[in-house]
Write a protein that holds these residues in place. Structure first.
Motif, PDB file in Angstrom:
ATOM      1  N   LEU A 124       6.940 -15.225  -5.987  1.00  0.00           N
ATOM      2  CA  LEU A 124       8.211 -14.635  -6.398  1.00  0.00           C
ATOM      3  C   LEU A 124       8.924 -14.003  -5.207  1.00  0.00           C
ATOM      4  O   LEU A 124      10.150 -14.037  -5.129  1.00  0.00           O
ATOM      5  CB  LEU A 124       7.992 -13.583  -7.484  1.00  0.00           C
ATOM      6  N   ALA A 125       8.144 -13.426  -4.295  1.00  0.00           N
ATOM      7  CA  ALA A 125       8.739 -12.828  -3.095  1.00  0.00           C
ATOM      8  C   ALA A 125       9.450 -13.892  -2.266  1.00  0.00           C
ATOM      9  O   ALA A 125      10.567 -13.664  -1.779  1.00  0.00           O
ATOM     10  CB  ALA A 125       7.656 -12.133  -2.263  1.00  0.00           C
ATOM     11  N   GLU A 126       8.824 -15.037  -2.118  1.00  0.00           N
ATOM     12  CA  GLU A 126       9.463 -16.129  -1.378  1.00  0.00           C
ATOM     13  C   GLU A 126      10.741 -16.582  -2.080  1.00  0.00           C
ATOM     14  O   GLU A 126      11.765 -16.806  -1.420  1.00  0.00           O
ATOM     15  CB  GLU A 126       8.500 -17.314  -1.233  1.00  0.00           C
ATOM     16  N   ASP A 127      10.693 -16.688  -3.409  1.00  0.00           N
ATOM     17  CA  ASP A 127      11.885 -17.073  -4.168  1.00  0.00           C
ATOM     18  C   ASP A 127      12.997 -16.037  -4.020  1.00  0.00           C
ATOM     19  O   ASP A 127      14.167 -16.389  -3.839  1.00  0.00           O
ATOM     20  CB  ASP A 127      11.553 -17.241  -5.653  1.00  0.00           C
ATOM     21  N   LEU A 128      12.616 -14.779  -4.095  1.00  0.00           N
ATOM     22  CA  LEU A 128      13.591 -13.696  -3.959  1.00  0.00           C
ATOM     23  C   LEU A 128      14.251 -13.737  -2.590  1.00  0.00           C
ATOM     24  O   LEU A 128      15.481 -13.705  -2.479  1.00  0.00           O
ATOM     25  CB  LEU A 128      12.910 -12.346  -4.188  1.00  0.00           C
ATOM     26  N   LEU A 129      13.443 -13.823  -1.556  1.00  0.00           N
ATOM     27  CA  LEU A 129      13.988 -13.857  -0.199  1.00  0.00           C
ATOM     28  C   LEU A 129      14.854 -15.089   0.017  1.00  0.00           C
ATOM     29  O   LEU A 129      15.945 -15.000   0.587  1.00  0.00           O
ATOM     30  CB  LEU A 129      12.863 -13.804   0.841  1.00  0.00           C
ATOM     31  N   GLN A 130      14.407 -16.220  -0.466  1.00  0.00           N
ATOM     32  CA  GLN A 130      15.182 -17.452  -0.294  1.00  0.00           C
ATOM     33  C   GLN A 130      16.545 -17.348  -0.981  1.00  0.00           C
ATOM     34  O   GLN A 130      17.558 -17.750  -0.413  1.00  0.00           O
ATOM     35  CB  GLN A 130      14.414 -18.647  -0.843  1.00  0.00           C
ATOM     36  N   SER A 131      16.582 -16.810  -2.186  1.00  0.00           N
ATOM     37  CA  SER A 131      17.864 -16.699  -2.880  1.00  0.00           C
ATOM     38  C   SER A 131      18.808 -15.746  -2.151  1.00  0.00           C
ATOM     39  O   SER A 131      20.011 -15.995  -2.069  1.00  0.00           O
ATOM     40  CB  SER A 131      17.663 -16.264  -4.333  1.00  0.00           C
ATOM     41  N   VAL A 132      18.257 -14.684  -1.589  1.00  0.00           N
ATOM     42  CA  VAL A 132      19.085 -13.740  -0.840  1.00  0.00           C
ATOM     43  C   VAL A 132      19.568 -14.365   0.466  1.00  0.00           C
ATOM     44  O   VAL A 132      20.728 -14.193   0.860  1.00  0.00           O
ATOM     45  CB  VAL A 132      18.306 -12.426  -0.577  1.00  0.00           C
ATOM     46  N   LEU A 133      18.716 -15.100   1.125  1.00  0.00           N
ATOM     47  CA  LEU A 133      19.119 -15.741   2.383  1.00  0.00           C
ATOM     48  C   LEU A 133      20.229 -16.764   2.161  1.00  0.00           C
ATOM     49  O   LEU A 133      21.132 -16.908   2.998  1.00  0.00           O
ATOM     50  CB  LEU A 133      17.922 -16.384   3.071  1.00  0.00           C
ATOM     51  N   LEU A 134      20.178 -17.463   1.032  1.00  0.00           N
ATOM     52  CA  LEU A 134      21.251 -18.403   0.719  1.00  0.00           C
ATOM     53  C   LEU A 134      22.586 -17.675   0.542  1.00  0.00           C
ATOM     54  O   LEU A 134      23.620 -18.134   1.022  1.00  0.00           O
ATOM     55  CB  LEU A 134      20.927 -19.199  -0.542  1.00  0.00           C
ATOM     56  N   LYS A 135      22.547 -16.535  -0.137  1.00  0.00           N
ATOM     57  CA  LYS A 135      23.766 -15.735  -0.290  1.00  0.00           C
ATOM     58  C   LYS A 135      24.258 -15.250   1.072  1.00  0.00           C
ATOM     59  O   LYS A 135      25.452 -15.248   1.348  1.00  0.00           O
ATOM     60  CB  LYS A 135      23.503 -14.522  -1.185  1.00  0.00           C
ATOM     61  N   MET A 136      23.318 -14.822   1.896  1.00  0.00           N
ATOM     62  CA  MET A 136      23.681 -14.303   3.217  1.00  0.00           C
ATOM     63  C   MET A 136      24.307 -15.384   4.091  1.00  0.00           C
ATOM     64  O   MET A 136      25.276 -15.120   4.801  1.00  0.00           O
ATOM     65  CB  MET A 136      22.452 -13.730   3.928  1.00  0.00           C
ATOM     66  N   LEU A 137      23.757 -16.571   4.049  1.00  0.00           N
ATOM     67  CA  LEU A 137      24.256 -17.656   4.889  1.00  0.00           C
ATOM     68  C   LEU A 137      25.717 -17.952   4.575  1.00  0.00           C
ATOM     69  O   LEU A 137      26.524 -18.162   5.478  1.00  0.00           O
ATOM     70  CB  LEU A 137      23.399 -18.907   4.724  1.00  0.00           C
ATOM     71  N   GLY A 138      26.069 -17.912   3.296  1.00  0.00           N
ATOM     72  CA  GLY A 138      27.452 -18.150   2.908  1.00  0.00           C
ATOM     73  C   GLY A 138      28.398 -17.057   3.360  1.00  0.00           C
ATOM     74  O   GLY A 138      29.584 -17.292   3.572  1.00  0.00           O
ATOM     75  N   ARG A 139      27.882 -15.853   3.528  1.00  0.00           N
ATOM     76  CA  ARG A 139      28.702 -14.712   3.931  1.00  0.00           C
ATOM     77  C   ARG A 139      28.446 -14.289   5.369  1.00  0.00           C
ATOM     78  O   ARG A 139      28.961 -13.267   5.808  1.00  0.00           O
ATOM     79  CB  ARG A 139      28.412 -13.535   3.010  1.00  0.00           C
ATOM     80  N   TRP A 140      27.635 -15.027   6.080  1.00  0.00           N
ATOM     81  CA  TRP A 140      27.145 -14.604   7.382  1.00  0.00           C
ATOM     82  C   TRP A 140      28.225 -14.119   8.352  1.00  0.00           C
ATOM     83  O   TRP A 140      28.083 -13.031   8.916  1.00  0.00           O
ATOM     84  CB  TRP A 140      26.297 -15.703   8.025  1.00  0.00           C
ATOM     85  N   PRO A 141      29.294 -14.854   8.565  1.00  0.00           N
ATOM     86  CA  PRO A 141      30.268 -14.391   9.564  1.00  0.00           C
ATOM     87  C   PRO A 141      30.902 -13.040   9.209  1.00  0.00           C
ATOM     88  O   PRO A 141      31.345 -12.315  10.093  1.00  0.00           O
ATOM     89  CB  PRO A 141      31.336 -15.486   9.574  1.00  0.00           C
ATOM     90  N   LYS A 142      30.922 -12.677   7.926  1.00  0.00           N
ATOM     91  CA  LYS A 142      31.578 -11.441   7.491  1.00  0.00           C
ATOM     92  C   LYS A 142      30.642 -10.243   7.437  1.00  0.00           C
ATOM     93  O   LYS A 142      31.098  -9.116   7.279  1.00  0.00           O
ATOM     94  CB  LYS A 142      32.186 -11.643   6.102  1.00  0.00           C
ATOM     95  N   LEU A 143      29.340 -10.453   7.523  1.00  0.00           N
ATOM     96  CA  LEU A 143      28.378  -9.356   7.372  1.00  0.00           C
ATOM     97  C   LEU A 143      28.382  -8.454   8.596  1.00  0.00           C
ATOM     98  O   LEU A 143      28.241  -8.917   9.726  1.00  0.00           O
ATOM     99  CB  LEU A 143      26.971  -9.906   7.147  1.00  0.00           C
ATOM    100  N   THR A 144      28.529  -7.149   8.344  1.00  0.00           N
ATOM    101  CA  THR A 144      28.497  -6.195   9.454  1.00  0.00           C
ATOM    102  C   THR A 144      27.109  -5.606   9.659  1.00  0.00           C
ATOM    103  O   THR A 144      26.763  -5.236  10.765  1.00  0.00           O
ATOM    104  CB  THR A 144      29.505  -5.051   9.210  1.00  0.00           C
ATOM    105  N   SER A 145      26.340  -5.507   8.585  1.00  0.00           N
ATOM    106  CA  SER A 145      24.975  -4.984   8.674  1.00  0.00           C
ATOM    107  C   SER A 145      24.044  -5.906   7.881  1.00  0.00           C
ATOM    108  O   SER A 145      23.694  -5.617   6.729  1.00  0.00           O
ATOM    109  CB  SER A 145      24.921  -3.562   8.135  1.00  0.00           C
ATOM    110  N   PRO A 146      23.634  -7.005   8.496  1.00  0.00           N
ATOM    111  CA  PRO A 146      22.858  -8.009   7.754  1.00  0.00           C
ATOM    112  C   PRO A 146      21.549  -7.500   7.157  1.00  0.00           C
ATOM    113  O   PRO A 146      21.207  -7.859   6.036  1.00  0.00           O
ATOM    114  CB  PRO A 146      22.583  -9.100   8.792  1.00  0.00           C
TER     115      PRO A 146
END
Length: 171
Positions: free
Chosen positions: A31-53
């Motif tokens: 579940l931890a891997e699933d949780l992290l993967q889902s968050v990383l996918l969200k982050m990748l889509g917003r990556w250029p805009k993130l100020t504190s990743p």
């Protein structure tokens, strides 16, 4: 620099700590891997805009975890890595970690998130409040209630005023 390169650099530096946080929240490596993967996918889509990743990643993991727990609230069984009929010596550090993880799994999602962020991630009360989008008083009361519950669930930790030794119990 390609945005994907900066994302890869971020992951090279923060992957282990993010995975640890995900594991402590879920109590299950898969579940931890699933949780992290889902968050990383969200982050990748917003990556250029993130100020504190890293802060975004932790907050997104907590929010996603709480969302998952709400959906699974009707399930009364919790998966366990330890069969209930086995007995262990309380002195074994591995057993101490398992006892703490089982106790953490029985906390409500918000309390568990506060304990993980405050004592495993070493965030201040203010940082935790900001990450959870709640007041400082809420963080303090959630931590107080969670510590009291952990003392009940894991009597080995009943004498702890703070969970400073909690990290040692995990590592």
């Amino acid at each position: 620099m390609d945005p994907n390169d900066s994302f890869r650099e971020f992951m090279a530096v923060h992957q282990q700590s993010l995975m640890r946080t995900a594991y402590l929240l879920t109590g299950d490596p898969h579940l931890a891997e699933d949780l992290l993967q889902s968050v990383l996918l969200k982050m990748l889509g917003r990556w250029p805009k993130l100020t504190s990743p890293s802060a975004y990643a932790r907050k997104a993991m907590v929010n996603q975890y709480i969302s998952w727990r709400r959906r699974l609230a009707r399930v009364t069984e919790l998966p366990s890595a330890v069969p209930p009929d086995r007995s262990y010596s309380a002195e074994d550090s591995t057993i101490v970690r398992l006892v703490m993880l089982r106790a953490l799994a029985q906390l409500p999602p918000r309390q568990r998130a506060v304990i993980v962020l405050r004592y495993y991630e070493d965030l201040t009360e203010h940082e935790t409040a900001k990450l959870l989008n709640c007041s400082l008083g809420t963080v303090k009361s959630q931590a107080h209630h969670a510590l009291a519950r952990l003392r009940t669930l894991a009597p080995k930790f009943a004498d702890l005023d703070e969970l400073d030794d909690l990290k040692g119990a995990h590592r």
